[in-house]
Design an enzyme around this catalytic site. Structure first.
Site, PDB file in Angstrom:
ATOM      1  N   HIS A 178      -2.094   4.454  -8.037  1.00 10.15           N
ATOM      2  CA  HIS A 178      -0.725   4.925  -7.817  1.00 10.15           C
ATOM      3  C   HIS A 178      -0.176   5.721  -8.988  1.00 10.15           C
ATOM      4  O   HIS A 178       0.928   6.265  -8.911  1.00 10.15           O
ATOM      5  CB  HIS A 178       0.192   3.727  -7.543  1.00 10.15           C
ATOM      6  CG  HIS A 178       1.302   4.021  -6.591  1.00 10.15           C
ATOM      7  ND1 HIS A 178       1.508   5.265  -6.026  1.00 10.15           N
ATOM      8  CD2 HIS A 178       2.296   3.232  -6.093  1.00 10.15           C
ATOM      9  CE1 HIS A 178       2.561   5.234  -5.237  1.00 10.15           C
ATOM     10  NE2 HIS A 178       3.057   4.007  -5.258  1.00 10.15           N
ATOM     11  N   ASP A 221       0.239   9.405  -4.538  1.00  9.94           N
ATOM     12  CA  ASP A 221       1.407   8.800  -3.898  1.00  9.94           C
ATOM     13  C   ASP A 221       1.043   8.297  -2.507  1.00  9.94           C
ATOM     14  O   ASP A 221      -0.020   8.617  -1.960  1.00  9.94           O
ATOM     15  CB  ASP A 221       2.566   9.809  -3.815  1.00  9.94           C
ATOM     16  CG  ASP A 221       2.173  11.107  -3.131  1.00  9.94           C
ATOM     17  OD1 ASP A 221       1.607  11.041  -2.019  1.00  9.94           O
ATOM     18  OD2 ASP A 221       2.428  12.182  -3.699  1.00  9.94           O
TER      19      ASP A 221
END
Length: 497
Positions: free
Chosen positions: A467, A471
């Site tokens: 992450h 995204d």
């Protein structure tokens, strides 16, 4: 008394010609140099000179070479000796298998660089061997084949320190004489081979891999000849994605080395091999913030397509499972979302987009979890992927996966569903940035486009992404594209190259 005096006078006269170091006493022996010969009988002077030993470098025709464990790569500094293929006194030739060693990444078969006789094994089974340290001692006559990194135990007057590299178009190609001989026998130019050894040294495996690419052959890892048995016939029903009802799991037998029972004692042992590698990789992985995303795929159309293609694959000697389709669909998706086929450095300051799609497949083996990868999926057909998977699975079952098979991955799929479960939380393998895990196949009721309840072949997928650079929207869009290829396999034809 006259004989020893004559010997000393003779030695002083021709000592420089003969390079006499010392002469060993024999019942009868000769000192030779060109056409000059002196024959002596020790019985004439043994009374006063039994302690004097002589030997000339002329009568020494062989030497003992310490064959050191070469750099395997990937930062590996130690390995475990798992099996010896030779014993002291055995005669070996170049490329004969010496032993099999196990690192924390792969099993590697070590082959001989020399023709000679095994004089000493430096390690027992399960001993830890270190890179750069002697593995075996080999008595050999091939002075010219002594590589610069090997130590010669005898004949110190002979020096072979020269580098075995060759000037080719302004750069040096490093290779041992044995590797050069293999290249010459197969008409391969070393300048066209990419070396994977230390300082880009060309190894035997590099020559074999290059030859395989040129001929289309898949060469086995081990140099020992093996008969490859035909694939066993399986029940067609076992390959279907239909749920098996009333199936009782088979328990895994407990190794005899593990104490059980009330009277048993605790046992502590050091982690090694793949378990040691897992500790290292998972420790790094837990520093990565994981983003999870799950979905389900209807494989009804793919099941039908596979049933049509299976006879064709069987005729070619290849077992066709669903995994080659999953892998190819992932590669097509990576072309649209290349950030998922990337890597980041340890400090996450730079990102490298990988040109090759080296997609790893997690496998459960007797020595633990391994993740070999299929190289260059972006240029392979589904059939070629299936063939490569067959090879990797055979090597994995025999614990013979090589370092090249287990390194260089850029993206990973785990088919944990073959054991059980639906959804999972896969852990990313650094330096990769994404991984997918497939659940078990189930036959479940679903509504079709007109609202009718139909039987559908459902598989669940779970994704994890780094992450820090990926995204949620990117992961979801990739998953949707991958899903569309599998639910409508004919659509893959539009993007196949």
């Amino acid at each position: 008394m006259a004989a020893p005096m004559a010997l000393r006078s003779y030695c002083r006269a021709v000592g420089q010609l003969l390079c006499v170091r010392h002469i060993r006493l024999y019942n009868s022996f000769h000192l030779l140099k060109a056409k000059y010969t002196l024959e002596l009988d020790k019985s004439t002077w043994k009374d006063r000179h039994q302690h004097r030993l002589f030997r000339t470098s002329v009568v020494s025709h062989s030497q003992i070479v310490q064959f050191k464990l070469s750099d395997i790569g990937e930062g590996i500094t130690e390995v475990t000796v798992k099996e010896w293929y030779v014993k002291e006194g055995d005669v070996v030739s170049q490329f004969d298998s010496i032993c099999e060693v196990q690192s924390d990444k792969a099993s590697v078969t070590i082959t001989s660089r020399y023709d000679g006789v095994i004089k000493r094994l430096h390690y027992n089974l399960d001993d830890i061997a270190y890179v750069g340290k002697p593995l075996v001692d080999i008595e050999t006559d091939a002075l010219k084949d002594v590589a610069p990194e090997e130590d010669v135990v005898e004949t110190p007057a002979v020096s072979h320190e020269e580098q075995t590299h060759q000037e080719i178009k302004g750069h040096k190609t490093l290779a041992t004489p044995a590797v050069r001989r293999l290249a010459m026998e197969n008409n391969i130019k070393l300048s066209e081979v990419v070396g994977t050894g230390k300082d880009n040294r060309i190894l035997k495996e590099d020559i074999l891999n290059y030859l395989a690419k040129q001929t289309g052959a898949i060469l086995p890892l081990s140099t020992k000849p093996k008969m490859i048995p035909s694939l066993p016939k399986t029940d067609p029903a076992s390959d279907k994605l239909e749920e098996k009802t009333s199936k009782i799991p088979i328990p895994i037998s407990i190794p005899a080395s593990i104490p059980i029972g009330v009277s048993g004692k605790d046992k502590t042992e050091a982690l090694s091999g793949f378990h040691k590698a897992m500790v290292k990789s998972m420790t790094l992985a837990m520093k990565i913030p994981h983003f999870g995303y799950c979905d389900e795929i209807d494989l009804t159309q793919l099941v039908k397509l596979r049933e049509e293609l299976k006879p064709v694959a069987d005729a070619r000697g290849v077992k066709l499972s669903f995994m080659p389709f999953f892998i190819k669909a992932a590669s097509l998706g990576l072309l649209h979302y290349p950030i998922l086929n990337a890597s980041v450095d340890e400090n996450c300051e730079n990102i490298t987009y990988k040109a090759s799609h080296n997609i790893g497949v997690a496998m459960d083996t007797g020595q633990g979890l391994v993740v070999p990868n299929v190289k260059n999926v972006q240029v392979r057909s589904v059939f070629e992927i299936a063939s490569e998977l067959n090879r990797l699975q055979k090597l994995g079952s025999a614990n013979q996966l090589g370092t090249n098979d287990l390194t260089g991955g850029t993206f990973t799929l785990s088919n944990i569903g073959t054991i059980g479960g639906t959804y999972t939380k896969p852990v990313i393998l650094p330096p990769e940035v994404a991984i997918g895990a497939l659940g078990k196949a189930q036959v479940l009721p679903r509504f079709n486009s007109v609202g009718e309840v139909v039987k559908a072949q459902i598989v669940n997928v779970s994704w994890s992404a780094d992450h820090r650079i990926i995204d949620g929207a990117t992961m979801a869009r990739f998953s949707n594209l991958w899903k569309s290829y599998l639910e409508n396999p004919a659509s893959m034809l539009l993007d196949l190259k």
